[in-house]
Design a protein around this motif. Structure first.
Motif, PDB file in Angstrom:
ATOM      1  N   GLY A   5       0.813  -1.242   0.023  1.00 22.65           N
ATOM      2  CA  GLY A   5      -0.020   0.019   0.157  1.00 22.65           C
ATOM      3  C   GLY A   5       0.751   1.380  -0.127  1.00 22.65           C
ATOM      4  O   GLY A   5       0.285   2.313   0.255  1.00 22.65           O
ATOM      5  N   VAL A   6       2.149   1.192  -0.121  1.00 25.92           N
ATOM      6  CA  VAL A   6       2.984   2.321  -0.200  1.00 25.92           C
ATOM      7  C   VAL A   6       2.984   3.132  -1.656  1.00 25.92           C
ATOM      8  O   VAL A   6       3.365   2.207  -2.741  1.00 25.92           O
ATOM      9  N   ASP A   7       2.370   4.323  -1.921  1.00 19.87           N
ATOM     10  CA  ASP A   7       2.097   4.969  -3.052  1.00 19.87           C
ATOM     11  C   ASP A   7       3.462   5.651  -3.300  1.00 19.87           C
ATOM     12  O   ASP A   7       3.592   6.554  -2.622  1.00 19.87           O
ATOM     13  N   ARG A  89       2.635  11.296   7.394  1.00 19.62           N
ATOM     14  CA  ARG A  89       1.362  11.655   7.889  1.00 19.62           C
ATOM     15  C   ARG A  89       0.431  12.830   6.918  1.00 19.62           C
ATOM     16  O   ARG A  89      -0.534  12.451   6.501  1.00 19.62           O
ATOM     17  N   GLU A  90       1.283  13.757   6.745  1.00 20.01           N
ATOM     18  CA  GLU A  90       0.538  14.880   5.854  1.00 20.01           C
ATOM     19  C   GLU A  90       0.226  14.543   4.598  1.00 20.01           C
ATOM     20  O   GLU A  90      -0.837  14.914   4.138  1.00 20.01           O
ATOM     21  N   PRO A  95      -1.727   5.132   8.447  1.00 20.29           N
ATOM     22  CA  PRO A  95      -1.158   5.139   9.711  1.00 20.29           C
ATOM     23  C   PRO A  95      -0.235   3.999  10.081  1.00 20.29           C
ATOM     24  O   PRO A  95       0.748   3.946  10.730  1.00 20.29           O
ATOM     25  N   ASP A  96      -0.801   2.498   9.675  1.00 22.58           N
ATOM     26  CA  ASP A  96       0.014   1.546   9.957  1.00 22.58           C
ATOM     27  C   ASP A  96       1.305   1.473   9.469  1.00 22.58           C
ATOM     28  O   ASP A  96       2.143   0.992   9.777  1.00 22.58           O
ATOM     29  N   VAL A  97       1.508   1.894   8.067  1.00 20.40           N
ATOM     30  CA  VAL A  97       2.702   2.102   7.348  1.00 20.40           C
ATOM     31  C   VAL A  97       3.635   3.256   8.186  1.00 20.40           C
ATOM     32  O   VAL A  97       4.892   2.769   8.092  1.00 20.40           O
ATOM     33  N   VAL A  98       3.294   4.243   8.342  1.00 17.48           N
ATOM     34  CA  VAL A  98       3.756   5.301   9.217  1.00 17.48           C
ATOM     35  C   VAL A  98       4.445   4.636  10.567  1.00 17.48           C
ATOM     36  O   VAL A  98       5.563   4.959  10.813  1.00 17.48           O
ATOM     37  N   ASP A  99       3.524   4.094  11.199  1.00 20.24           N
ATOM     38  CA  ASP A  99       3.900   3.515  12.441  1.00 20.24           C
ATOM     39  C   ASP A  99       5.225   2.364  12.197  1.00 20.24           C
ATOM     40  O   ASP A  99       6.056   2.431  12.715  1.00 20.24           O
ATOM     41  N   ARG A 100       5.077   1.569  11.208  1.00 17.43           N
ATOM     42  CA  ARG A 100       6.122   0.807  10.605  1.00 17.43           C
ATOM     43  C   ARG A 100       7.477   1.535  10.412  1.00 17.43           C
ATOM     44  O   ARG A 100       8.444   0.900  10.873  1.00 17.43           O
ATOM     45  N   ALA A 101       7.298   2.504   9.603  1.00 13.37           N
ATOM     46  CA  ALA A 101       8.408   3.090   9.318  1.00 13.37           C
ATOM     47  C   ALA A 101       9.015   3.741  10.359  1.00 13.37           C
ATOM     48  O   ALA A 101      10.400   3.731  10.600  1.00 13.37           O
TER      49      ALA A 101
END
Length: 116
Positions: A5-7, A89-90, A95-101
């Motif tokens: 899901g990373v664009d 985030r902006e 959110p789950d991808v940001v948390d993993r990052a």
């Protein structure tokens, strides 16, 4: 979309926003003043895409070597990561991808922080 899901378009926007924030931050701006920003942005995009599940495209220098002469301390690392996470985030990265990052990048602290 690339891995999980990373664009790539969102990552490009996030990296551009990240460098805008870093260059405006008095604590960090000098660290990037002499950098070749177009090259740095390209490496950062590929690194982030790979870190977030895309195929391995990053071919930059070893992280420890690349950061060894920059005198990065924990405060600068924390501030840089805060700018990166806020940028992701902006632009709407999940959110789950940001948390993993955030977790994955924190694991790199020992390779990047050179001043204790």
């Amino acid at each position: 979309m690339t891995g999980q899901g990373v664009d790539a378009k969102s990552i490009r926007k996030a990296v551009d926003l990240f460098y805008t924030r870093v260059l405006a931050d008095p604590l960090l701006a000098d660290m990037f003043g002499a950098a070749d920003l177009p090259v740095l942005r390209a490496h950062q995009r590929l690194f982030l895409l790979q870190a977030l599940g895309a195929p391995a495209l990053y071919s930059g220098r070893d992280l420890k070597i690349a950061h060894s002469d920059l005198a990065i301390n924990d405060a600068a690392f924390d501030r840089t990561i805060a700018h990166l996470i806020a940028s992701l985030r902006e632009v709407g990265v999940a959110p789950d991808v940001v948390d993993r990052a955030a977790v994955d990048i924190e694991a790199l602290r020992a390779l990047i922080v050179t001043v204790l």
